[in-house]
Enzyme design. Sequence first.
Site, PDB file in Angstrom:
ATOM      1  N   GLY A   1       0.859  -1.195   0.000  1.00  0.00           N
ATOM      2  CA  GLY A   1       0.000   0.000   0.000  1.00  0.00           C
ATOM      3  C   GLY A   1       0.886   1.233   0.000  1.00  0.00           C
ATOM      4  O   GLY A   1       2.025   1.217  -0.477  1.00  0.00           O
TER       5      GLY A   1
ATOM      6  N   ASP B   1      -8.145   9.203  11.745  1.00  0.00           N
ATOM      7  CA  ASP B   1      -7.884   7.763  11.609  1.00  0.00           C
ATOM      8  C   ASP B   1      -8.764   6.924  12.536  1.00  0.00           C
ATOM      9  O   ASP B   1      -9.075   5.775  12.225  1.00  0.00           O
ATOM     10  CB  ASP B   1      -6.409   7.464  11.918  1.00  0.00           C
ATOM     11  CG  ASP B   1      -5.486   7.832  10.757  1.00  0.00           C
ATOM     12  OD1 ASP B   1      -5.953   8.479   9.801  1.00  0.00           O
ATOM     13  OD2 ASP B   1      -4.292   7.476  10.814  1.00  0.00           O
TER      14      ASP B   1
ATOM     15  N   MET C   1      -7.916   7.340   5.950  1.00  0.00           N
ATOM     16  CA  MET C   1      -6.760   7.525   6.837  1.00  0.00           C
ATOM     17  C   MET C   1      -5.709   8.427   6.203  1.00  0.00           C
ATOM     18  O   MET C   1      -4.634   7.972   5.808  1.00  0.00           O
ATOM     19  CB  MET C   1      -6.195   6.166   7.229  1.00  0.00           C
ATOM     20  CG  MET C   1      -7.142   5.392   8.129  1.00  0.00           C
ATOM     21  SD  MET C   1      -6.496   3.787   8.530  1.00  0.00           S
ATOM     22  CE  MET C   1      -6.479   3.831  10.297  1.00  0.00           C
TER      23      MET C   1
ATOM     24  N   ALA D   1      -3.965  12.582   6.510  1.00  0.00           N
ATOM     25  CA  ALA D   1      -3.814  13.719   7.407  1.00  0.00           C
ATOM     26  C   ALA D   1      -4.808  14.838   7.073  1.00  0.00           C
ATOM     27  O   ALA D   1      -5.504  15.350   7.951  1.00  0.00           O
ATOM     28  CB  ALA D   1      -2.386  14.246   7.300  1.00  0.00           C
TER      29      ALA D   1
ATOM     30  N   HIS E   1       1.460  28.488 -19.669  1.00  0.00           N
ATOM     31  CA  HIS E   1       2.325  27.677 -20.529  1.00  0.00           C
ATOM     32  C   HIS E   1       3.772  28.124 -20.338  1.00  0.00           C
ATOM     33  O   HIS E   1       4.036  29.326 -20.276  1.00  0.00           O
ATOM     34  CB  HIS E   1       1.927  27.875 -21.992  1.00  0.00           C
ATOM     35  CG  HIS E   1       2.836  27.148 -22.938  1.00  0.00           C
ATOM     36  ND1 HIS E   1       2.782  25.780 -23.102  1.00  0.00           N
ATOM     37  CD2 HIS E   1       3.835  27.606 -23.727  1.00  0.00           C
ATOM     38  CE1 HIS E   1       3.712  25.424 -23.984  1.00  0.00           C
ATOM     39  NE2 HIS E   1       4.376  26.512 -24.370  1.00  0.00           N
TER      40      HIS E   1
END
Length: 555
Positions: free
Chosen positions: A248, A388, A394, A396, A524
Amino acid sequence: LSLSSCKWTGSPRLSHLDFSGHAVHRSWNSCSVCFPVVKKQCWQRRGKGFKRSFVEASGNGAPQSFDYDVIIIGAGVGGHGAALHAVEQGLKTAIIEGDTVGGTCVNRGCVPSKALLAVSGRMRELQDEHHLKALGIQVAAASYDRQAVADHANNLASKIRGNLTNSMKSLGVDILNGIGTLVAPQKVKCGKIGYPDKIVTGRDVIIATGSIPFVPPGIEIDGKTVFTSDHALKLEWVPDWIAIIGSGYIGLEFSDVYTALGSEVTFVEALDQLMPGFDPELGKLAQRVLINPRKIDYHIGVLAKKITPAKNGRPVTIELVDTKTRKPKDVLEVDAALIATGRAPFTKGLGLENVDVVTQRGFIPVDECMRVLDGDGNKVPHLFCIGDANGKMMLAHAASAQGISVIEQIAGRPNVLNHLSVPAACFTHPEISMTGLTEPQARAKGEEEGFIVKVVKTSFKANTKALAENESEGLAKLIYREDTGEILGVHILGLHAADLIHEASNAIALDTRVQDIKFTVHAHPTLSEVLDELFKSAKVGNHAPVIKKAEPLAV
Ligand SMILES: Cc1cc2nc3c(=O)[nH]c(=O)nc-3n(C[C@H](O)[C@H](O)[C@H](O)COP(=O)(O)OP(=O)(O)OC[C@H]3O[C@@H](n4cnc5c(N)ncnc54)[C@H](O)[C@@H]3O)c2cc1C
Ligand SMILES: NC(=O)c1ccc[n+]([C@@H]2O[C@H](COP(=O)([O-])OP(=O)(O)OC[C@H]3O[C@@H](n4cnc5c(N)ncnc54)[C@H](O)[C@@H]3O)[C@@H](O)[C@H]2O)c1
């Protein structure tokens, strides 16, 4: 909560609430007939924020008056975001922290890991002879000082921790050191070893106690050869060969760091593909760019069932079993193992039983407004959980955004955070970022709700800025509804993808449609033109843009 006018001051005030948080009276005069637990609140606008001028409560253990308007348990980024927004609204706020201000993100997460990743990015570039040669640069072989790299991560965490603490102190947030425990509704004990317990009361209480590394049973952590991200971030050594269990976010970011610093990595992933949480197409590309060309091999569809730390000259041993059949598959012997198999909520010892809350796999159940639900699924009045600890997302910035959303509600302004608009990013080189649904999720939704899903992609290879940087490996992908032009998801892999995603996540948050955003202008040459091109290439039903055309000039 519905707002009405205070009979005396004419300023907005909350209607009376019954115990389950429902408004039961709209008139100030009907209080006397109210249920035992009824709160009367009258708000007076003072300066830029609200200030409570009258607070009263009665019944069942709930306090009569409160020490604070808001008490937050846990001073991580979620708690910090909530605290700052609360004082801005004129709410008297306390935050209780049992360990170190800043929580996981600042001390053991985002901040130190990004410091290590900054080093890995530079090492990677300086080691890439081919890339440097193409730019006409010659450098001697790059090397690094491990302790100095570790110090960079540690110093950054200290600096950000100081910033967070100072920002709260200077705005008047009371920081209480100790472990917060709910002893009754709206009543929190702050306990510190060697000191008498302190009981504080708050009209509203926000739980923001975060998470800790999840270590599957059978894995023995010694903190030296088998460790979690908590230990790895200290960079006490750089193993020659490290197995990373779990592919993960943490696994992928650390594979970027370790391979840049010279380690060989073996991934062990329980599911049938690496990076299973990403959009599958981006996951495949990530494998081609971030895994295959590096000193990384992998085992997929296997669980690390037992891991024994190195001892008496023996290496770390990892017993793998097939995820589906649970039959033994292989035994690996490596120098070290990083356990990156997810995070567990940190909710033990919070006194949740005192407010009839039952956790689900440790997570605190909440509704879409972060209001805590009791064992019967009813809202617990004046109790919220963010970050969390509720397991919704989960990240910040998600924790902080949930905190701000809760304070908005406390201040009487209904607010629901659209989690689909919350971006996520993996800070590898190059980066990966996303917002909204993956393609399979969008197609499933389309099938269920009967709309056509369209997908368009643009490559970084055609982008002038990426070509100038000689870093043109990358792809951006837009998933949208053909009939309405609603943006369902955007996924990017490429240089600065983590910064580029915000145009898309803000579009989702503000419900800006493809047919409108395609008329916005991008400087650009910038990487943002990758998204400009993406939006411009999308074709939407018969919808005319909402952007107003200029009136012809009157002569
Ligand atoms: C290695 C790593 C890298 C990461 N990188 C990123 C990233 O790049 N971007 C990102 O968005 N997210 C990242 N995350 C995730 C992010 O760190 C978390 O989502 C975030 O910290 C959650 O914030 P929180 O406020 O909910 O909890 P936390 O940050 O965990 O804070 C909770 C606080 O509550 C305190 N506490 C707990 N119980 C009590 C109690 N009873 N009384 C008093 N205090 C208590 C704890 O001591 C802690 O300080 C990363 C995580 C890890 C592990
Ligand atoms: N850049 C960021 O935003 C960032 C960075 C790091 C962490 N985080 C957050 O921290 C949280 C935790 O990260 P994480 O990478 O630990 O968790 P994760 O959920 O992202 O990945 C865990 C992986 O481990 C696998 N796994 C679980 N048990 C296993 C086993 N026994 N053997 C083999 N594989 C197994 C899972 O299938 C999964 O792929 C994430 O939710 C993420 O949001 C975010």
